[in-house]
Design a protein around this motif. Structure first.
Motif, mmCIF file in Angstrom:
data_model
loop_
_atom_site.group_PDB
_atom_site.id
_atom_site.type_symbol
_atom_site.label_atom_id
_atom_site.label_comp_id
_atom_site.label_asym_id
_atom_site.label_seq_id
_atom_site.Cartn_x
_atom_site.Cartn_y
_atom_site.Cartn_z
ATOM 1 N N ALA A 248 -6.044 3.336 19.145
ATOM 2 C CA ALA A 248 -6.629 2.061 20.009
ATOM 3 C C ALA A 248 -8.239 1.805 19.584
ATOM 4 C CB ALA A 248 -6.607 2.285 21.396
ATOM 5 N N ALA A 249 -8.761 2.859 19.179
ATOM 6 C CA ALA A 249 -10.201 2.544 18.919
ATOM 7 C C ALA A 249 -10.508 1.666 17.908
ATOM 8 C CB ALA A 249 -10.966 4.047 18.894
ATOM 9 N N LEU B 96 -5.240 -0.784 12.733
ATOM 10 C CA LEU B 96 -5.944 -0.835 11.486
ATOM 11 C C LEU B 96 -5.239 -0.075 10.097
ATOM 12 C CD1 LEU B 96 -8.643 -1.608 9.950
ATOM 13 C CD2 LEU B 96 -9.600 0.459 10.533
ATOM 14 N N ASP B 97 -4.980 1.090 10.684
ATOM 15 C CA ASP B 97 -4.222 2.089 9.522
ATOM 16 C C ASP B 97 -3.023 2.377 10.180
ATOM 17 O OD1 ASP B 97 -3.570 4.098 7.873
ATOM 18 O OD2 ASP B 97 -5.492 4.973 7.737
ATOM 19 N N TYR B 98 -1.756 2.108 9.611
ATOM 20 C CA TYR B 98 -0.516 2.547 9.987
ATOM 21 C C TYR B 98 -0.307 4.057 9.965
ATOM 22 C CZ TYR B 98 1.353 -2.249 11.161
ATOM 23 O OH TYR B 98 1.498 -3.209 11.876
ATOM 24 N N LEU C 257 -11.798 -3.491 4.804
ATOM 25 C CA LEU C 257 -11.762 -3.853 3.446
ATOM 26 C C LEU C 257 -10.578 -2.994 2.951
ATOM 27 C CD1 LEU C 257 -13.033 -6.163 1.792
ATOM 28 C CD2 LEU C 257 -14.479 -4.404 0.663
ATOM 29 N N GLY C 258 -10.392 -1.999 3.601
ATOM 30 C CA GLY C 258 -9.352 -0.922 2.940
ATOM 31 C C GLY C 258 -7.897 -1.277 3.519
ATOM 32 N N HIS C 259 -7.834 -2.157 4.338
ATOM 33 C CA HIS C 259 -6.687 -2.114 5.095
ATOM 34 C C HIS C 259 -6.206 -3.764 5.315
ATOM 35 C CE1 HIS C 259 -6.372 1.986 6.209
ATOM 36 N NE2 HIS C 259 -7.521 2.058 6.459
ATOM 37 N N VAL C 260 -6.092 -4.431 4.361
ATOM 38 C CA VAL C 260 -5.614 -5.690 4.235
ATOM 39 C C VAL C 260 -4.562 -6.155 3.274
ATOM 40 C CG1 VAL C 260 -7.739 -6.730 5.232
ATOM 41 C CG2 VAL C 260 -7.536 -6.402 2.766
ATOM 42 N N SER C 261 -3.713 -5.054 3.011
ATOM 43 C CA SER C 261 -2.691 -5.027 2.078
ATOM 44 C C SER C 261 -1.511 -6.059 2.541
ATOM 45 C CB SER C 261 -2.477 -3.698 1.586
ATOM 46 O OG SER C 261 -1.641 -3.108 2.823
ATOM 47 N N THR C 262 -1.013 -6.470 1.529
ATOM 48 C CA THR C 262 0.187 -7.433 2.087
ATOM 49 C C THR C 262 1.399 -6.448 2.632
ATOM 50 O OG1 THR C 262 0.118 -8.692 -0.052
ATOM 51 C CG2 THR C 262 2.365 -8.452 0.828
ATOM 52 N N ALA C 263 1.430 -5.055 2.321
ATOM 53 C CA ALA C 263 2.320 -4.123 3.147
ATOM 54 C C ALA C 263 2.109 -4.034 4.554
ATOM 55 C CB ALA C 263 2.691 -3.050 2.435
ATOM 56 N N GLU C 264 0.924 -3.882 4.821
ATOM 57 C CA GLU C 264 0.259 -3.783 6.091
ATOM 58 C C GLU C 264 0.611 -5.219 6.895
ATOM 59 O OE1 GLU C 264 -3.353 -0.816 5.665
ATOM 60 O OE2 GLU C 264 -3.546 -2.562 4.684
ATOM 61 N N SER C 265 0.244 -6.248 6.067
ATOM 62 C CA SER C 265 0.632 -7.539 6.923
ATOM 63 C C SER C 265 2.065 -7.817 7.204
ATOM 64 C CB SER C 265 0.021 -8.510 6.243
ATOM 65 O OG SER C 265 -1.273 -8.779 6.207
ATOM 66 N N SER D 175 0.822 -1.289 0.078
ATOM 67 C CA SER D 175 0.057 -0.024 0.092
ATOM 68 C C SER D 175 0.867 1.305 -0.028
ATOM 69 C CB SER D 175 -0.915 -0.071 1.311
ATOM 70 O OG SER D 175 -0.119 0.175 2.382
ATOM 71 N N SER D 176 0.314 2.442 -0.249
ATOM 72 C CA SER D 176 1.010 3.592 -0.258
ATOM 73 C C SER D 176 1.426 3.971 1.078
ATOM 74 C CB SER D 176 -0.058 4.617 -0.708
ATOM 75 O OG SER D 176 -1.030 4.809 0.212
ATOM 76 N N GLY D 177 0.962 3.315 2.169
ATOM 77 C CA GLY D 177 1.991 3.696 3.507
ATOM 78 C C GLY D 177 3.148 2.923 3.641
ATOM 79 N N ALA D 178 3.291 2.041 2.575
ATOM 80 C CA ALA D 178 4.740 1.263 2.801
ATOM 81 C C ALA D 178 5.951 2.029 2.048
ATOM 82 C CB ALA D 178 4.456 -0.189 2.182
ATOM 83 N N ALA D 179 5.503 3.185 1.376
ATOM 84 C CA ALA D 179 6.385 4.042 0.694
ATOM 85 C C ALA D 179 6.717 3.385 -0.631
ATOM 86 C CB ALA D 179 7.615 4.692 1.545
ATOM 87 N N ALA D 180 6.123 2.633 -1.354
ATOM 88 C CA ALA D 180 6.607 2.336 -2.397
ATOM 89 C C ALA D 180 6.598 3.203 -3.614
ATOM 90 C CB ALA D 180 5.372 1.222 -3.028
ATOM 91 N N SER D 181 7.620 3.196 -4.398
ATOM 92 C CA SER D 181 7.980 3.912 -5.500
ATOM 93 C C SER D 181 6.803 3.585 -6.629
ATOM 94 C CB SER D 181 9.168 4.009 -5.983
ATOM 95 O OG SER D 181 10.127 4.426 -5.089
#
Length: 533
Positions: A103-104, A96-98, A217-225, A30-36
């Motif tokens: 906590a919520a 859920l979202d890095y 559904l918007g936060h099950v990417s491979t990068a997040e895992s 995901s974009s949060g993983a800083a992929a170029s």
């Protein structure tokens, strides 16, 4: 109805054969993983063509843990017995979202382990993942993991169901009855009306996922895992990650290496994915891979006295199988129950048997029965592919799989017209499976959450030696993918299994098993480009 880029991991006993259904998928962080990003890497292509492999590279995350994530890295796990002898279980918190931890909205991810048994000094934790996306790592560890006693003696064996999978906040989409309807939809439409029914099924599935799963559904990417894995590594007290991933699990492991190269210990990536490929190229390559596996099956079948596809070789076998599919398209075969064997279900059943040459005798038997109008055997194979239990219950993998795939990569196609334009290339890749595989790859076009990733290379510069394993006639992760990933990773060694079936470790080659076990125990990879049989 199969969906694109599937990976299966389920042990199912069919008559006397234990069938390991494994498949594959890939994607990008995901974009949060800083992929170029390479704008051409995942977009649409001209009619019948596929985008070129990506040239952008996954960038590592900062070495220091951000202050907002420190509570997750500092958490203490409380272990308990979990009903399987020798194993204990716990849950781990992850955001859920890095990008916006809190906590919520924390996720609770299920973890299981079996402590090192000895003798010998403990080497740390060894995490495993069987692939999918959507395969339960916990079920795999507790039931099927191939590590021998020599490895289990030295490592705590650990598995975490990835976010959205099985026991870890699972994605859900349809009821069991709706899944029965979905899996029998015609995936080789003969006219516009049938194409409309297929796209309607994709839309219904996607909207069901959104309605039942919500923000997950918007936060099950491979990068997040992969980031979840780093939290688990830390809370287990390991300085480095030791990991064995199969099929899609290789993409998860390679993503970890790309994001956290300095924390790589000993990584085995078996049945390797190529993260640089866009979705359409990946699907077409996989179509060709299943054709290679079918060719091997047909050659073996022709040598058997009970071959239902003739003795004339792969071309004749392909014609006979295609004729059976066409017959089932017009007249589904009875199965002794309320569900008939449709063309789509039969295709899934045959596909399932391509993953393991040990299933070929069963497939011969079931094809012969289907030719005589008895669909029970192929339906059983199809049910194993979809992880449908005899009571009609479906496992979560069929939901988690597209949820991860469609988030990781832009879809292979954006419309039925794009599929039609690409059909010649897919039929060339496989006269038997090409059409159904191409149409199945349309599923992400209707996904309710936009993709957050794109195809990219992974170099993991600075990582410790990584072992990449490829099987020459692997249907789901074609061998060129292993060669490509090994070339991308700056510290990889390629180990080749010259054989059939999906993945290599623990499937009967002493040469493969010895090389991998030696690497895990001694940190010594095999010689470059070693080939085993």
């Amino acid at each position: 109805m199969a969906t694109s880029r599937l990976l299966r991991t389920a042990g199912t006993v069919l008559t006397a054969t234990a069938l390991l259904i494994s498949g594959c998928s890939s994607g990008s962080p995901s974009s949060g993983a800083a992929a170029s990003r390479n704008p051409a890497s995942g977009g649409t292509a001209s009619a019948g063509t596929a985008p070129a492999p990506a040239t952008s590279t996954l960038k590592p995350l900062p070495t220091a843990v951000p202050a907002a994530l420190r509570p997750y890295y500092d958490q203490k796990l409380t272990w308990r017995e979990c009903g399987v002898v020798g194993f204990e279980c716990t849950t781990m918190k992850a955001p859920l979202d890095y990008e916006h931890p809190g906590a919520a909205t924390d996720l609770k991810l299920a973890v299981s382990r079996k402590k090192a048994t000895g003798p010998g000094d403990r080497l740390g934790s060894l995490m495993v993942n069987p692939g999918g996306p959507g395969g339960s790592a916990i079920d795999y560890l507790q039931q099927y993991a191939p590590q021998p006693e020599a490895v289990r003696a030295r490592y705590d064996m650990v598995a975490m169901d990835p976010r959205g999978v099985a026991r870890s906040e699972p994605v859900t989409c349809l009821s069991n009855a709706q899944m029965d309807d979905f899996t029998r939809v015609d995936q080789t439409p003969d006219d516009d009306a049938e194409a409309d029914r297929l796209t309607s099924a994709f839309r219904t599935f996607a909207q069901g996922c959104l309605r039942r799963s919500g923000a997950r559904l918007g936060h099950v990417s491979t990068a997040e895992s992969a980031r979840d894995m780093d939290i688990l590594r830390a809370v287990l007290g390991d300085e480095k990650l030791t990991y064995v991933g199969a099929s899609y699990g290789t993409f998860l492991g390679a993503t970890y290496a790309g994001l956290f190269p300095s924390r790589v210990g000993r990584l085995v990536l078996d049945g390797a994915m190529d993260p640089a490929l866009p979705a359409r190229t990946m699907n077409r390559d996989q179509t060709a891979g299943f054709n290679t596996a079918f060719t091997a099956f047909a050659k073996d079948c022709a040598k058997q006295r009970d071959c239902p596809l003739g003795t004339g070789g792969p071309e004749e076998a392909g014609r006979r199988l295609s004729a059976l599919f066409k017959k089932l398209d017009a007249h589904p075969a009875p199965t002794g129950g309320p569900r008939a064997l449709t063309e789509s279900l039969a295709t899934s059943g045959v596909t399932a048997a391509m993953y393991d040459e040990g299933a070929w005798p069963v497939l011969r038997e079931y094809l012969a029965e289907a030719q005589k109008g008895d669909g029970r055997g192929l339906l059983a194979l199809s049910d194993s592919y979809y992880e449908r239990d005899p009571d009609g219950t479906y496992a979560n993998q069929m939901f988690a799989n597209p949820a991860v795939n469609c988030l990781d990569l832009p879809g292979a196609f954006s419309s039925p017209d794009e599929v039609r334009a690409a059909l010649p290339a897919f039929r060339k890749a496989s006269p038997v499976f090409g059409e159904s595989f191409a149409w199945a790859a349309l599923n992400c076009a209707y996904w309710p959450v936009k993709p957050t990733g794109a195809a990219h290379r992974i170099t993991a510069r600075g990582a410790a030696p990584i072992l990449v394993v490829g099987t020459t006639r692997d249907p789901a992760t074609p061998y060129p993918w292993a060669r490509s990933l090994a070339a991308q990773l700056s510290s990889a060694t390629l180990l080749t299994y010259d054989g059939d079936g999906h993945t290599a470790y623990g499937r009967g080659s002493d040469c493969i098993d010895t090389a991998i076990n030696t690497y895990l125990l001694e940190s010594t990879p095999p010689p470059p480009d070693k080939t085993c049989t």
